[in-house]
Enzyme design. Structure first.
Site, short mmCIF file in Angstrom:
data_model
loop_
_atom_site.label_atom_id
_atom_site.label_comp_id
_atom_site.label_asym_id
_atom_site.label_seq_id
_atom_site.Cartn_x
_atom_site.Cartn_y
_atom_site.Cartn_z
N ASP A 66 40.01 44.84 40.60
CA ASP A 66 39.46 45.96 39.84
C ASP A 66 39.26 47.21 40.70
OD1 ASP A 66 37.44 44.73 41.29
OD2 ASP A 66 36.39 43.99 39.54
N ASP A 134 25.32 38.76 35.30
CA ASP A 134 25.46 38.57 33.85
C ASP A 134 26.65 37.67 33.49
OD1 ASP A 134 27.61 40.22 34.45
OD2 ASP A 134 27.14 41.75 32.96
N HIS A 136 29.80 38.11 34.60
CA HIS A 136 31.11 38.76 34.60
C HIS A 136 31.96 38.25 35.76
CE1 HIS A 136 29.43 42.31 37.17
NE2 HIS A 136 30.25 41.64 37.95
N GLU A 141 32.97 42.12 31.28
CA GLU A 141 31.56 41.96 30.94
C GLU A 141 31.43 41.08 29.68
OE1 GLU A 141 29.42 42.82 32.96
OE2 GLU A 141 29.72 44.81 33.83
C1 F6R Z 1 34.59 42.80 42.54
C2 F6R Z 1 34.38 42.07 41.30
C3 F6R Z 1 33.01 41.76 40.79
C4 F6R Z 1 32.11 41.13 41.83
C5 F6R Z 1 30.75 40.80 41.25
C6 F6R Z 1 29.80 40.26 42.31
O1 F6R Z 1 35.96 42.97 42.79
O2 F6R Z 1 35.33 41.75 40.68
O3 F6R Z 1 33.12 40.89 39.69
O4 F6R Z 1 32.72 39.97 42.32
O5 F6R Z 1 30.18 41.92 40.67
O6 F6R Z 1 29.55 41.26 43.26
P1 F6R Z 1 28.78 40.92 44.61
O7 F6R Z 1 29.65 39.99 45.38
O8 F6R Z 1 28.64 42.25 45.31
O9 F6R Z 1 27.48 40.29 44.23
#
Ligand code: F6R
Length: 240
Positions: A66, A134, A136, A141
């Protein structure tokens, strides 16, 4: 789904070893990569292994999950910048074979052909995922259709709050992103997910014990034939 419980240090090492094994078996592997805090230990281990000559990334191709809409790749919170700083600049990878979704310019056109591009490279062999508090995965989401391919997504309020720790002010956090979809992720041959800390405990509980529902995007992984969940004790605390 398999589950591995260990310290952040241990699970980061184990996941790095999965990547090393994959690339040594197939030097032109296609790797699916994530940003955020969770994979940092994995990337540090990969840099070390590369420097020690245990693995070469010169023939791999990578696709990131992403990118924030509105941030240039040179912005210090963009995911292109993150990947360069935390992995690509320190290993023997050919940067022209690294793919990160664009957040500016013709980002829609690039997003539209991203799944096709992955296919052209032969599909993702090994995908690493983090998970949002959450539930995701990537920026899919709650409520995202299970059959989604790469698309534009609105960030949930809780994600904006979670990610604001990395920005000077919450008002600077982009509210939209381009993201691989849930179907794009499920197409990977093998998936490893890493989660640490108490704020991931509910998401991990829902992933491992909850029903499969679009309200919990990660729950789609229950259907993946080769998916391993790596957690620390805190992230696993509601499951036991
Ligand atoms: C990032 C991504 C997100 C993160 C998630 C957890 O490329 O795809 O889904 O993996 O938000 O983020 P952290 O690891 O910073 O807690």
């Amino acid at each position: 789904m398999k589950v591995v419980v260990g310290s952040n240090e241990k699970i980061s090492e184990l996941i790095a070893e999965e990547f090393i094994k994959q690339v040594n078996k197939k030097p032109n592997s296609v790797l699916g990569l994530a940003t955020g805090t969770s994979p940092l230990g994995v990337y540090a281990n990969l840099v070390k292994a590369n420097k020690e000559g245990r693995v070469s990334f010169k023939d791999v191709a990578t696709f990131n999950l992403d990118e924030y809409i509105g941030l240039e790749g040179t912005h210090n919170q963009s995911y292109r910048y993150f990947m360069n700083e935390n992995l690509f600049n320190h290993i023997d990878i050919d940067k022209s074979r690294t793919h990160v979704l664009k957040g500016t310019g013709d980002y829609l056109a690039y997003a539209k052909q991203y799944d096709e591009e992955i296919k052209k490279f032969g599909g993702i062999d090994l995908q690493i995922l983090g998970i949002g508090s959450d539930g995701h995965i990537a920026f899919n989401e709650p409520g995202t259709p299970f059959d989604s391919l790469t698309h534009v997504a609105e960030l949930a309020e809780s994600t904006i709050v979670d990610n604001s720790r990395l920005f000077n002010d919450i008002s600077e956090v982009p509210t939209k992103a381009v993201t691989m979809g849930l179907k794009s992720i499920m197409n990977a041959r093998k998936i490893v997910l890493i989660a640490t800390g108490k704020n991931k405990a509910k998401a991990i509980y829902n992933l491992l014990r909850g029903p499969k529902t679009e309200e919990v995007p990660c729950s789609i992984l229950q259907d993946h034939p080769d998916c391993t969940i790596y957690v620390d004790e805190d992230a696993y605390s509601l499951v036991k």
